[in-house]
Structures are given as structure tokens and as C-alpha cells.
Enzyme design. Sequence first.
Site, short mmCIF file in Angstrom:
data_model
loop_
_atom_site.label_atom_id
_atom_site.label_comp_id
_atom_site.label_asym_id
_atom_site.label_seq_id
_atom_site.Cartn_x
_atom_site.Cartn_y
_atom_site.Cartn_z
N SER A 86 0.72 -1.17 -0.28
CA SER A 86 0.03 0.14 0.00
C SER A 86 1.14 1.43 0.07
O SER A 86 1.45 1.40 -0.70
CB SER A 86 -0.96 -0.05 1.13
OG SER A 86 -1.71 0.63 1.06
N ASP A 236 -3.17 6.46 -3.49
CA ASP A 236 -1.96 6.10 -2.33
C ASP A 236 -1.36 4.89 -3.39
O ASP A 236 -2.38 4.87 -4.26
CB ASP A 236 -2.18 5.37 -1.41
CG ASP A 236 -3.05 4.02 -1.30
OD1 ASP A 236 -3.80 4.07 -2.09
OD2 ASP A 236 -2.56 3.32 -0.48
N ASP A 238 -1.16 1.77 -4.24
CA ASP A 238 -1.97 0.49 -5.38
C ASP A 238 -3.73 0.59 -4.53
O ASP A 238 -4.40 0.21 -5.69
CB ASP A 238 -2.07 -0.54 -3.52
CG ASP A 238 -2.68 -0.34 -2.78
OD1 ASP A 238 -2.89 0.81 -2.20
OD2 ASP A 238 -3.82 -1.59 -2.25
N ASP A 240 -5.83 1.85 -3.26
CA ASP A 240 -7.14 1.67 -3.06
C ASP A 240 -8.17 2.79 -1.69
O ASP A 240 -8.96 2.80 -1.09
CB ASP A 240 -7.26 0.36 -1.54
CG ASP A 240 -5.49 0.65 -0.77
OD1 ASP A 240 -5.72 0.91 -0.67
OD2 ASP A 240 -5.97 -0.98 0.10
#
EC number: 5.4.2.8
Length: 485
Positions: A86, A236, A238, A240
Site C-alpha cells: 500500500s 495511494d 495501490d 485503494d
Amino acid sequence: MGMNRVLVSQAAGGLAEYLKGYDKEPSIVIGYDGRKNSDVFARDTAEIMAGAGVKAYLLPRKLPTPVLAYAIQYFDTTAGVMVTASHNPPEDNGYKVYLGKANGGGQIVSPADKDIAALIDKVAAGNIQDLPRSDNYVVLNDEVVDAYITKTASLAKEPACDINYVYTAMHGVGYEVLSKTLAKAGLPQPHVVADQVWPDGTFPTVNFPNPEEKGALDLAIKVAKEKNAEFIIANDPDADRLAVAVPDAQGNWKSLHGNVVGCFLGWYLAKQYQGKQGTLACSLVSSPALAEIAKKYSFQSEETLTGFKYIGKVSGLLFGFEEALGYLVDPDKVRDKDGISAAIVFLDLVRNLKKQGKTLADYADEFTKEFGAYVSGQISIRVSDLSEIGKLMTALRNNPPAEIAGVKVAQFIDHIKTDRQSDILVFNLENGGRLIARPSGTEPKIKFYLDARGKDPKDADRVLAEFDEGVRHILRQDAYGKQDC
């Protein structure tokens, strides 16, 4: 020890054993982001799954975590794995595990996490060279990506053309999918932060690739000023999570708190869902304002433990969020936070406001008139010795303050003693304020979450400032021993 192929092989081997005991015909879909070796770890996972007799699908390239979460439901697989860390520092990587079918495609929770961990330990005690591998897995084409884009684009109620905004992917994997979704939805493309728009696992332009971190949006703000943009949105790495920044009346840019964005989205969707039955949910440490929205529109409301692994399991969920920039706006599609879908709904909200001749500032004013002025703050106390966390939590538990900043504590809740059985302390104040204390799940620190209300935003800010100083004053006392907070 950092993430490496040995650890990944052990994790994959243990998870494969769990899935074979969980489903007669186990299957798994695997995704990966743009971090160093994410693709290598994903292929290792696919090979070990296939070698263990688990039908394995590998996403075609670096893609957002929400696409992987959607793929679990799309292919009706037993499980999913996303190789990502992440918004963590560049040297980190991680392994995010989901369970599909009866579990709905959400992240694993207890007892599954403990059962899988025990099987991983069992594999680790042996020789990973003995784990069978196979290249008999399926590398997927773009069918599932296109399906995700189509489904996400449908969240926009109408096309729009007059939105001037900036986007940054924070060196992550969000831009390609977001751009295609915008085109499908008939929404305008953003001005992009060119140095941050494509995946780069070294994250060269930021200290931490976390849009919450101070300075992370500096390049985006520079572009926004050049383009005279109305706002900034950021994913961010990734994709999500979603961050939003806006200029104030003096032209100074500031990031909106996750509670603000969560309540904006929750209110917008609640009005659309009016007449339906369902639940608006947020984590325990997120704004109590969402419960007021739910009450106004006759929905159920629920507070969960921190993390989307709990929010995603709420029955009848219509919308969920957590203050750390995570939003679930389409529970039928994914059961995890989704920064791409949240961006589309946010842009649709802006479109709707423009249609009425209104701005985000107008929307904020309307929210205050409807529900009151809510503000949130946070105090973090970092420790050098982990035992200090337990000592401070014990001191607060055994000797809870009777008042904070001159306001009486109306209710003290120790969630170790409730059915949540979690190390969380809640102090509800007579004036509607709330203090929550809990150890961080990822860092050596205790977090204190402050929520305050006021007659208007200025008054709420004043109340929060007094609340913040009151909490710090208490923590400096000998009973708690945090003189440096």
C-alpha cells in the site's frame, strides 16, 4: 526481515493448504502492484498454488488492489492474494489475503487468519524446496479489468465536462484504470502530476508514498496552482485509498480529513439510496457524524473495529469508510476500500454541485447546517520500548480521567471487557466530544482520536483545540508519565 521469496513461498504454501481444507475445488486469483519484486512474488504464489492443486489465476499486469478484490467476485474464486504494501516505505512489501464465496470476498479475519498463520508456520518448519511448483496457472487477459472499469463507471450518474482538477497516482498503479474509467463514465480527464503518474517502486519524489504525510502532495499542489484547479485527488500506490485537497479562501491548499470526505460521500450516497434498507458503517475511530446521516435517512448505522476487513463484513452494507482515507462506495462490486470508485463518486458529487451552481465549500456549509459542525484530530505518542504502550493503556484503563479540558466524561468504555475484546478505550464527553485511545497496529505508538462538535466550523475548531490541549495535559500527569507529548 523484509519480504522475500522464501517468506512468500512459505505463505503461499500455508495458504494453499488452508484453501484445500476450505473448498473441495479451491481457486485463487492473484494480483500485484508496482513495488519492487511484487510481480516476482505474485508468480511464485501462482506456481505454488498450481503445484498444490489450487486453480490459480494471475492478473495480467500491475493493477490496483480494488481490481483484485473485484476479480474474486467476478471469477467466484475461493480466495485472493494481492502483493502490495500500500503506502508503506519503498523497502516494504506485503501479502493481502481475501476469502471469497461464502465470505463475500473480504479480507481475512479471525479465526481464518490464525488458522492460516499456523499452516504457514508448519510449512516454514520444513524445506520449501519440497513445495511442488507448476506453471499450470492462468494468466488473465483484460476481461476482468474491463468489467471493473464498466461497473465503476456506472457510479457516475451523468457525464460532465467542466471540472478542472489535478490527479496524482503517488508513483502507483492507479492512473491507467482511473483514466479509462473516467473516459467510460464521460467525466473529464485530470491534469496529472507527470513525475508521479506511472508506477515506480522507488517512489523518488516523496519521503513516504502516503497522501496523508506532510509534503506528499507538494508536487500536486504546484500543478494545481499552475492550472488554477478547483481541487486535487490522489490515490495511494495501490489505489485503494483516496485523498482530496482544496484551496481555502486565501488560496492556501489543505488536505481534507478522511472523516470529511467520508461524510461528504456518505451523505451524497444516502440521498441516492433514500427509501432502501441498509447500513452505513465506519470504523470505531471514524467520525460519529455518519451515524447522524444514517439516522436522518432511516438507515442502520454500525461502528466496527478498525480496518476494512471488518467494515466489509457488515450486513446490508450500503456505504462504509474509515478516517484513514478508505471508502467503500459500491459493496456489491468489492468488499474492500476502493480509491478508484471513491474518486468517481467524488467527481460525480462535484458534477452534481456544479449543475446546481454550487461548490464544495457550499456543500460543506450545507452539511454543517444539516448535521452540525464536526471536526477531528489525532495525537500520536511514539515509544522506543513497546512495553510503554501496555503501561500507558493500563494506566488509562485503571485510572480513567473524570474530565477532559473541563468537560465531564459521561461514559467510559473499555472494549477489552465488551464483545469486541479489543484494546480500545473510549471516553464520551458531556458536550458530545469523544476521545478514543488504541495502540497502532503497524507502528510503535499509541493513537488518540479526538472528535469534537461546535455551533459552526470556527467554534468546532476552538473546541477541538481546547480538547487537544486537555488530553495532552492529562497525559503529562505523573499517573500517565508522558511529559513530552
